[in-house]
Motif scaffolding. Structure first.
Motif, PDB file in Angstrom:
ATOM      1  N   THR A 103      -5.798  -4.225   2.736  1.00  0.00           N
ATOM      2  CA  THR A 103      -6.587  -2.990   2.810  1.00  0.00           C
ATOM      3  C   THR A 103      -8.006  -3.223   2.313  1.00  0.00           C
ATOM      4  O   THR A 103      -8.990  -2.863   2.971  1.00  0.00           O
ATOM      5  CB  THR A 103      -5.921  -1.883   1.969  1.00  0.00           C
ATOM      6  OG1 THR A 103      -4.606  -1.633   2.490  1.00  0.00           O
ATOM      7  CG2 THR A 103      -6.723  -0.599   2.016  1.00  0.00           C
TER       8      THR A 103
ATOM      9  N   PHE B 272       0.832  -1.205   0.000  1.00  0.00           N
ATOM     10  CA  PHE B 272       0.000   0.000   0.000  1.00  0.00           C
ATOM     11  C   PHE B 272       0.865   1.254   0.000  1.00  0.00           C
ATOM     12  O   PHE B 272       0.697   2.136  -0.829  1.00  0.00           O
ATOM     13  CB  PHE B 272      -0.928  -0.018   1.222  1.00  0.00           C
ATOM     14  CG  PHE B 272      -1.903   1.120   1.260  1.00  0.00           C
ATOM     15  CD1 PHE B 272      -3.112   1.033   0.600  1.00  0.00           C
ATOM     16  CD2 PHE B 272      -1.611   2.287   1.958  1.00  0.00           C
ATOM     17  CE1 PHE B 272      -4.026   2.091   0.618  1.00  0.00           C
ATOM     18  CE2 PHE B 272      -2.509   3.345   1.989  1.00  0.00           C
ATOM     19  CZ  PHE B 272      -3.713   3.250   1.313  1.00  0.00           C
TER      20      PHE B 272
ATOM     21  N   LYS C 183       1.875  -3.350   5.118  1.00  0.00           N
ATOM     22  CA  LYS C 183       0.489  -3.154   4.677  1.00  0.00           C
ATOM     23  C   LYS C 183       0.385  -3.372   3.171  1.00  0.00           C
ATOM     24  O   LYS C 183       1.120  -2.765   2.392  1.00  0.00           O
ATOM     25  CB  LYS C 183       0.009  -1.755   5.049  1.00  0.00           C
ATOM     26  CG  LYS C 183      -1.491  -1.544   4.822  1.00  0.00           C
ATOM     27  CD  LYS C 183      -1.934  -0.182   5.300  1.00  0.00           C
ATOM     28  CE  LYS C 183      -1.830  -0.058   6.800  1.00  0.00           C
ATOM     29  NZ  LYS C 183      -2.736  -0.988   7.501  1.00  0.00           N
ATOM     30  N   THR C 184      -0.545  -4.229   2.765  1.00  0.00           N
ATOM     31  CA  THR C 184      -0.748  -4.552   1.356  1.00  0.00           C
ATOM     32  C   THR C 184      -2.123  -4.075   0.891  1.00  0.00           C
ATOM     33  O   THR C 184      -3.031  -3.836   1.691  1.00  0.00           O
ATOM     34  CB  THR C 184      -0.667  -6.070   1.131  1.00  0.00           C
ATOM     35  OG1 THR C 184      -1.722  -6.704   1.889  1.00  0.00           O
ATOM     36  CG2 THR C 184       0.682  -6.626   1.580  1.00  0.00           C
ATOM     37  N   TRP C 185      -2.269  -3.990  -0.420  1.00  0.00           N
ATOM     38  CA  TRP C 185      -3.577  -3.641  -0.978  1.00  0.00           C
ATOM     39  C   TRP C 185      -4.590  -4.746  -0.711  1.00  0.00           C
ATOM     40  O   TRP C 185      -5.780  -4.472  -0.507  1.00  0.00           O
ATOM     41  CB  TRP C 185      -3.458  -3.370  -2.468  1.00  0.00           C
ATOM     42  CG  TRP C 185      -3.171  -1.937  -2.771  1.00  0.00           C
ATOM     43  CD1 TRP C 185      -2.006  -1.394  -3.234  1.00  0.00           C
ATOM     44  CD2 TRP C 185      -4.091  -0.841  -2.636  1.00  0.00           C
ATOM     45  NE1 TRP C 185      -2.120  -0.036  -3.376  1.00  0.00           N
ATOM     46  CE2 TRP C 185      -3.400   0.332  -3.029  1.00  0.00           C
ATOM     47  CE3 TRP C 185      -5.408  -0.731  -2.221  1.00  0.00           C
ATOM     48  CZ2 TRP C 185      -3.995   1.591  -3.017  1.00  0.00           C
ATOM     49  CZ3 TRP C 185      -6.014   0.526  -2.199  1.00  0.00           C
ATOM     50  CH2 TRP C 185      -5.311   1.653  -2.599  1.00  0.00           C
TER      51      TRP C 185
END
Length: 262
Positions: free
Chosen positions: A171, A158, A166-168
């Motif tokens: 998210t 992200f 944090k990854t998409w």
């Protein structure tokens, strides 16, 4: 990252999370003065953690500003809003002369913390246990879904410079999970279907709070706000999402006619 490394913090997170969940549910259920004191203590500790990060060389100031913040948010909830608002802003200004640097970060985050605390107490006082439970549930499932989806699916990051884990995928999973929470509460409370959209917006606001706190930690070169909670860091690390969500609901509740349809 190996499979074992990917989940190495899971046991500590689950154990600490269960304790926090139990204490939080008990405080929310009790409501009234018990919940007010609970929130005030959390706000005070978060400001203590914030000042320790921003000004580690003046530990006494962290205690002073943390104590002031806790007292202010506790007193403010018993005052008419016209008098509560200047009280909530005051600690953000008091710290200007106390800190040797990072004053803007202190002012912004202190105001965020105190407005969030006031917002949580207002939700419980004005709308009752069910709607405080909805708010907390939307934030918690956003975090939990993001944690598991991010580690299971991975994918594009992200904002790797600020929050490298944090990854998409995590998210978006948080948005979906919060939307499901909204659907369940809409069904159980007979609220309007608009609650699904509001829940997704709450999820997004909570992620903004999380990212903002991560940016502060990255700037100050610290991993966690403190080490108070095994596997979780500090209260600021755990309640950063609630900060964004609570302030968002406080500022927009009047415009979206919350709770929708009731």
């Amino acid at each position: 990252m190996t499979a074992s490394g990917r989940w190495q913090d899971l046991a500590a997170r689950m154990g600490s999370g269960a304790v926090m969940l139990g204490i939080g549910l008990a405080a929310v259920y009790a409501g009234g003065d018990v919940f007010h004191v609970f929130v005030a203590v959390i706000c005070g500790v978060m400001i203590w953690e914030l000042v320790r990060m921003l000004a580690p060389d003046v530990p006494a100031v962290a205690w002073q500003l943390g104590g002031l913040a806790g007292v202010v948010v506790l007193v403010a909830i018993y005052l008419p809003p016209a008098f509560a608002l200047p009280m909530l802003i005051a600690p953000a200004l008091v710290g200007i002369s106390q800190l040797p640097g990072n004053r803007t970060l202190y002012m912004v985050f202190t105001l965020l913390v105190l407005l969030a605390g006031f917002g949580m107490m207002s939700v419980r006082d004005d709308f009752g246990f069910v709607w405080m439970l909805w708010l907390a549930s939307a934030v918690v499932v956003t975090d939990v879904a993001g944690y598991f989806a991010g580690r299971l699916m991975g994918g594009p990051k992200f904002w790797p410079r600020v929050s490298p884990k944090k990854t998409w995928s995590g998210t978006v999973a948080g948005w979906i999970a919060a939307g499901l929470v909204g659907l369940i509460f809409a069904w159980q409370t007979k609220a309007g279907f608009e609650l699904v959209g509001i829940s997704v917006a709450i999820s997004m606001a909570s992620q903004i709070g999380d990212i903002a706190e991560s940016a502060v930690k990255r700037k100050m070169s610290v991993k966690d706000a403190s080490d108070l909670i095994p596997g979780h860091g500090g209260l600021l690390d755990r309640f950063d999402g609630m900060l964004g969500a609570s302030v968002f609901l406080l500022l927009t509740g009047r415009f979206i006619a919350f709770p929708p349809g009731l």
